[in-house]
Design an enzyme around this catalytic site. Structure first.
Site, short mmCIF file in Angstrom:
data_model
loop_
_atom_site.label_atom_id
_atom_site.label_comp_id
_atom_site.label_asym_id
_atom_site.label_seq_id
_atom_site.Cartn_x
_atom_site.Cartn_y
_atom_site.Cartn_z
N HIS A 93 36.80 38.96 28.29
CA HIS A 93 36.47 37.82 27.42
C HIS A 93 37.61 37.66 26.41
O HIS A 93 37.92 38.59 25.67
CB HIS A 93 35.16 38.07 26.70
CG HIS A 93 34.89 37.11 25.57
ND1 HIS A 93 35.06 35.75 25.69
CD2 HIS A 93 34.46 37.32 24.30
CE1 HIS A 93 34.76 35.16 24.54
NE2 HIS A 93 34.40 36.09 23.69
N HIS A 95 39.99 34.77 23.70
CA HIS A 95 39.99 33.56 22.88
C HIS A 95 41.31 32.83 23.13
O HIS A 95 41.97 32.39 22.21
CB HIS A 95 39.84 33.90 21.40
CG HIS A 95 38.54 34.53 21.04
ND1 HIS A 95 38.25 34.92 19.75
CD2 HIS A 95 37.45 34.86 21.79
CE1 HIS A 95 37.04 35.46 19.71
NE2 HIS A 95 36.54 35.44 20.95
N TYR A 120 45.66 28.72 43.64
CA TYR A 120 45.40 30.04 43.06
C TYR A 120 44.33 30.01 41.98
O TYR A 120 43.66 31.01 41.73
CB TYR A 120 46.70 30.67 42.53
CG TYR A 120 47.47 31.32 43.65
CD1 TYR A 120 47.20 32.63 44.05
CD2 TYR A 120 48.42 30.60 44.36
CE1 TYR A 120 47.87 33.21 45.10
CE2 TYR A 120 49.10 31.17 45.42
CZ TYR A 120 48.82 32.48 45.78
OH TYR A 120 49.48 33.05 46.84
#
Length: 224
Positions: A93, A95, A120
Site C-alpha cells: 500500500h 501513497h 504489462y
C-alpha cells in the site's frame, strides 16, 4: 525462504520504493503472509526507507501482535484483501503521486479505474477498482474491499493511494509500480484521445497469459 530472509526482503523493497519517491515520509505499508498463517507487517509511523528487519511486526494467524513494533493502522485493509484474494501472499500500500491523483478525477470508472493502456498493466495489475474515500485506518474500508469479492488484485482508495496484492512480495511490488506508471501515462495523455488496446487485443492477452480479468470493458474505448 526463511523468515529472516523475508524480513530483509520487505526492508529491501521498502527502501527501493522510498528512494524512488513512490511513498514519501512515513507513508505506505507492506505485509507478507507466512506459511503458518501469521504475517510480517511494517510498523506504524515507520518510513519504508529506513525499516529495521528485527522491528517488523510479527502477527499470529489471529492478527495478534507476537513481536516487534506496533503494526500499521491499516491492518483491517490488509486483512480484508487477504481474506478475499486467497492467492495473495503479500500486499503493498503506497501513497504514490500519480495513482493518488488519478483517484481525484471525475471521469474515473470505479469498476475499471484505468483503461487498457499497455499489456504489462493488464499482465501485472489486471483491472483496478476505485473505492470511495475512507479515513486512514477506518475499519469500514475492510467491508468495501470484501465487497469486491476478490475480483481485483489492485485497488485504489480515493484521495489516498493504491493497495495491491500479489502471490509474492516481488509480484506485488512490480504490480504496484506498473499501476503507478500507468496512472502517470493516463494523466499525461488525458483529453488527447489516446489509442488504447482494443477488446480483441485485451482478449488475446488474457488468452495467452491466462489473465483473470473482471468482466468489464472500460467506458472510454479510444481503440482503433
Amino acid at each position: 525462504m526463511s523468515e529472516s530472509r523475508l524480513r530483509e526482503e520487505i526492508c529491501r523493497y521498502g527502501r527501493s520504493l522510498f528512494e524512488r519517491g513512490l511513498t514519501p515520509g512515513s507513508s505506505g505499508n507492506i505485509s507478507l503472509r507466512l506459511d503458518d498463517g501469521g504475517w510480517l507487517v511494517t510498523p506504524t509511523n515507520a518510513s519504508l526507507g529506513f525499516l529495521d528487519p528485527a522491528r517488523l511486526a510479527r502477527l499470529d494467524a489471529g492478527g495478534v501482535l507476537v513481536s516487534g513494533d506496533q503494526p500499521t493502522k491499516e491492518i483491517p485493509l490488509h486483512n480484508a484483501l487477504y481474506e478475499s484474494r486467497g492467492s495473495a501472499r503479500a500486499i503493498v500500500h503506497l501513497h504514490s503521486t500519480h495513482a493518488v491523483a488519478l483517484t481525484m478525477l471525475p471521469e474515473i470508472d470505479p469498476r475499471a479505474a484505468l483503461p487498457p493502456m499497455t499489456p504489462y498493466y493488464l499482465m501485472r495489475a489486471g483491472q483496478t477498482a476505485l473505492l470511495p474515500y475512507y479515513r486512514p485506518g477506518d475499519p469500514a474500508v475492510a467491508d468495501a474491499i470484501r465487497g469486491l469479492a476478490g475480483r481485483y488484485s489492485s485497488v485504489l482508495l480515493a484521495n489516498h493511494g493504491p493497495v495491491v496484492a500479489g502471490d509474492s512480495l516481488e509480484t506485488a511490488v512490480f504490480a504496484t509500480e506498473e499501476l503507478e506508471e500507468t496512472a502517470k501515462l493516463y494523466l499525461l495523455l488525458r483529453n488527447l484521445n489516446p489509442r488504447y488496446l482494443s477488446p480483441a487485443q485485451v482478449g488475446d492477452l488474457a488468452k495467452n497469459f491466462d489473465l483473470d480479468l473482471p468482466d468489464h470493458e472500460h467506458g472510454h474505448d479510444h481503440s482503433e
